[in-house]
Design a protein around this motif. Structure first.
Motif, PDB file in Angstrom:
ATOM      1  N   ARG A  24      31.314  35.305  38.035  1.00 44.68           N
ATOM      2  CA  ARG A  24      32.046  35.320  36.555  1.00 44.68           C
ATOM      3  C   ARG A  24      32.761  36.656  36.594  1.00 44.68           C
ATOM      4  N   THR A  25      33.801  36.530  35.832  1.00 45.97           N
ATOM      5  CA  THR A  25      34.987  37.372  35.680  1.00 45.97           C
ATOM      6  C   THR A  25      34.390  38.552  34.722  1.00 45.97           C
ATOM      7  N   ASP A  26      33.437  37.992  33.736  1.00 49.12           N
ATOM      8  CA  ASP A  26      33.114  38.885  32.770  1.00 49.12           C
ATOM      9  C   ASP A  26      32.066  40.106  33.429  1.00 49.12           C
ATOM     10  N   VAL A  27      31.430  39.576  34.614  1.00 52.44           N
ATOM     11  CA  VAL A  27      30.425  40.437  35.463  1.00 52.44           C
ATOM     12  C   VAL A  27      31.127  41.064  36.557  1.00 52.44           C
TER      13      VAL A  27
ATOM     14  N   ALA B 289      35.421  37.803  47.451  1.00 56.75           N
ATOM     15  CA  ALA B 289      35.446  39.352  47.242  1.00 56.75           C
ATOM     16  C   ALA B 289      35.645  39.539  45.856  1.00 56.75           C
ATOM     17  N   ARG B 290      34.802  40.462  45.261  1.00 60.56           N
ATOM     18  CA  ARG B 290      34.656  40.837  43.981  1.00 60.56           C
ATOM     19  C   ARG B 290      35.422  42.167  43.464  1.00 60.56           C
ATOM     20  N   GLU B 291      36.023  42.336  42.364  1.00 63.87           N
ATOM     21  CA  GLU B 291      36.378  43.627  41.797  1.00 63.87           C
ATOM     22  C   GLU B 291      35.273  44.436  41.792  1.00 63.87           C
ATOM     23  N   ARG B 292      33.985  43.871  41.245  1.00 67.66           N
ATOM     24  CA  ARG B 292      33.085  45.153  41.078  1.00 67.66           C
ATOM     25  C   ARG B 292      31.896  44.304  41.269  1.00 67.66           C
TER      26      ARG B 292
ATOM     27  N   CYS C   7      35.565  33.975  32.015  1.00 64.19           N
ATOM     28  CA  CYS C   7      35.252  34.572  30.559  1.00 64.19           C
ATOM     29  C   CYS C   7      35.301  36.057  30.228  1.00 64.19           C
ATOM     30  N   GLY C   8      35.233  36.363  28.800  1.00 63.09           N
ATOM     31  CA  GLY C   8      35.283  37.832  28.746  1.00 63.09           C
ATOM     32  C   GLY C   8      34.058  38.322  28.136  1.00 63.09           C
ATOM     33  N   ARG C   9      33.530  39.604  28.570  1.00 54.67           N
ATOM     34  CA  ARG C   9      32.378  40.048  28.337  1.00 54.67           C
ATOM     35  C   ARG C   9      32.120  40.088  26.936  1.00 54.67           C
ATOM     36  N   ASP C  10      30.945  39.752  26.619  1.00 49.76           N
ATOM     37  CA  ASP C  10      30.523  39.554  25.178  1.00 49.76           C
ATOM     38  C   ASP C  10      31.216  38.832  24.057  1.00 49.76           C
ATOM     39  N   ASN C  11      31.875  37.796  24.815  1.00 51.08           N
ATOM     40  CA  ASN C  11      32.846  37.061  23.925  1.00 51.08           C
ATOM     41  C   ASN C  11      32.138  36.230  22.536  1.00 51.08           C
ATOM     42  N   PRO C  12      32.742  35.883  21.716  1.00 50.65           N
ATOM     43  CA  PRO C  12      32.239  35.217  20.396  1.00 50.65           C
ATOM     44  C   PRO C  12      31.645  34.009  20.710  1.00 50.65           C
TER      45      PRO C  12
END
Length: 251
Positions: free
Chosen positions: A229-232, A248-251, A203-208
Motif C-alpha cells: 500500500r502506498t499509504d503505508v 522494494a518499498r520506500e519505507r 491510496c492516501g494516508r487517512d483518506n476520506p
C-alpha cells in the motif's frame, strides 16, 4: 514498475529496455512530485502515456506532464459525447496535447503496446455505456516473460464483469488493485480468475473514503501473499526478471 506515491490518487511508471510508459499522474498539486521522480530516474521521454479515465485523482496534473516531457502518444478511453467532461483539468490536458502535437488515441480492446521486452494488451473498456465514469477506465494486461500483471484503473464490478466475459483474463503475478482498494472493485469473481500473488494498492494516508476497505483487503489476502500500500509504504517498485518479481518499498 514504479507505483509512485501521489497520495489519494494513482500514478504508475513502467519501463523496459528503454521504452517508457506513464499510467495516470495523480492530482494537479502532486504533478511536480511525479516530474521530479521521473527526472530522478533519468527519464526525458515518455513513449506512452495512458490516462485511464478523466477523474482528477488520476489525471488532474496530466497537462503538466505533457508540457514538460517529450511524449510519443497518449491513450484515453472512448467516452460517449454526452459524457465527455468539461472540467478545466481535462480541457487543459487536451490543449497541451494539441500544442505539442502529441497524438491522442482512443484505446480499444485487443490493442497491444510494445514496451521493450514487455507488452501491454488493452482489455477494457469494451464499448458499453456506463453510468459511472470509473467503468470507462482503460485496463490492460502487462506481460514480461512468464510474469503477467493486471492494471484496471478505477474499474468497478460492472467493467470487471465485462473483462471476465471478454475471456482475456488469466492468472497474474501482480495485480494493481482497482479503485484504490474500494469495495466496489476487486470482486471475488475477478480475483478467482486472476489469483494474484502480489497486490499493490495506491491510496492516501487517512483518506476520506476509507480506502482500502477492509472487505477488499480480506478478498485480496485470500490469494495474495503480499499486499503493498502506498499509504503505508510510500512508492512501491516491482522489478520483473521474466520469471519472478521483486518488491522494494520506500519505507
Amino acid at each position: 514498475m514504479h507505483f509512485i506515491d501521489v497520495g489519494q490518487g494513482d500514478c504508475t511508471f513502467i519501463a523496459a529496455n528503454g521504452v517508457t510508459m506513464l499510467v495516470d499522474c495523480g492530482e494537479n498539486e502532486v504533478s511536480y512530485k511525479v516530474e521530479d521522480y521521473l527526472r530522478g530516474l533519468g527519464v526525458g521521454r515518455l513513449d506512452y502515456v495512458i490516462a485511464t479515465h478523466p477523474h482528477s485523482d488520476h489525471m488532474g496534473g496530466m497537462y503538466n506532464i505533457i508540457d514538460v516531457f517529450d511524449v510519443g502518444e497518449v491513450l484515453i478511453p472512448h467516452i460517449p459525447d454526452e459524457q465527455i467532461p468539461t472540467t478545466v483539468f481535462y480541457e487543459r490536458f487536451l490543449d497541451s496535447c494539441a500544442a505539442k502535437h502529441v497524438p491522442v488515441k482512443e484505446a480499444y480492446v485487443g490493442h497491444v503496446l510494445d514496451i521493450g521486452s514487455a507488452k501491454a494488451e488493452i482489455i477494457a473498456p469494451e464499448g458499453s455505456f456506463y453510468e459511472d465514469m470509473n467503468n470507462y477506465s482503460i485496463a490492460f494486461m502487462l506481460t514480461h516473460g512468464d510474469n503477467r500483471c493486471l492494471f484496471t484503473g478505477d474499474a468497478e464490478a460492472e467493467s470487471e464483469e465485462a473483462m471476465i466475459q471478454g475471456g482475456r483474463l488469466q492468472r497474474v503475478m501482480l495485480y494493481k488493485a482497482g479503485h484504490h482498494g474500494s469495495t466496489y472493485s476487486s470482486t471475488e469473481e475477478l480475483l478467482d480468475i486472476i489469483r494474484p500473488k502480489i497486490a499493490v494498492i495506491s491510496c492516501g494516508r487517512d483518506n476520506p473514503y476509507g480506502h482500502p476497505h477492509d472487505i477488499t483487503l480480506k478478498r485480496l489476502e485470500k490469494y495474495a501473499d503480499m499486499v503493498c500500500r502506498t499509504d503505508v509504504s510510500g512508492t512501491v517498485i516491482a522489478e520483473s526478471d521474466g520469471s519472478d518479481i521483486k518488491i522494494a518499498r520506500e519505507r
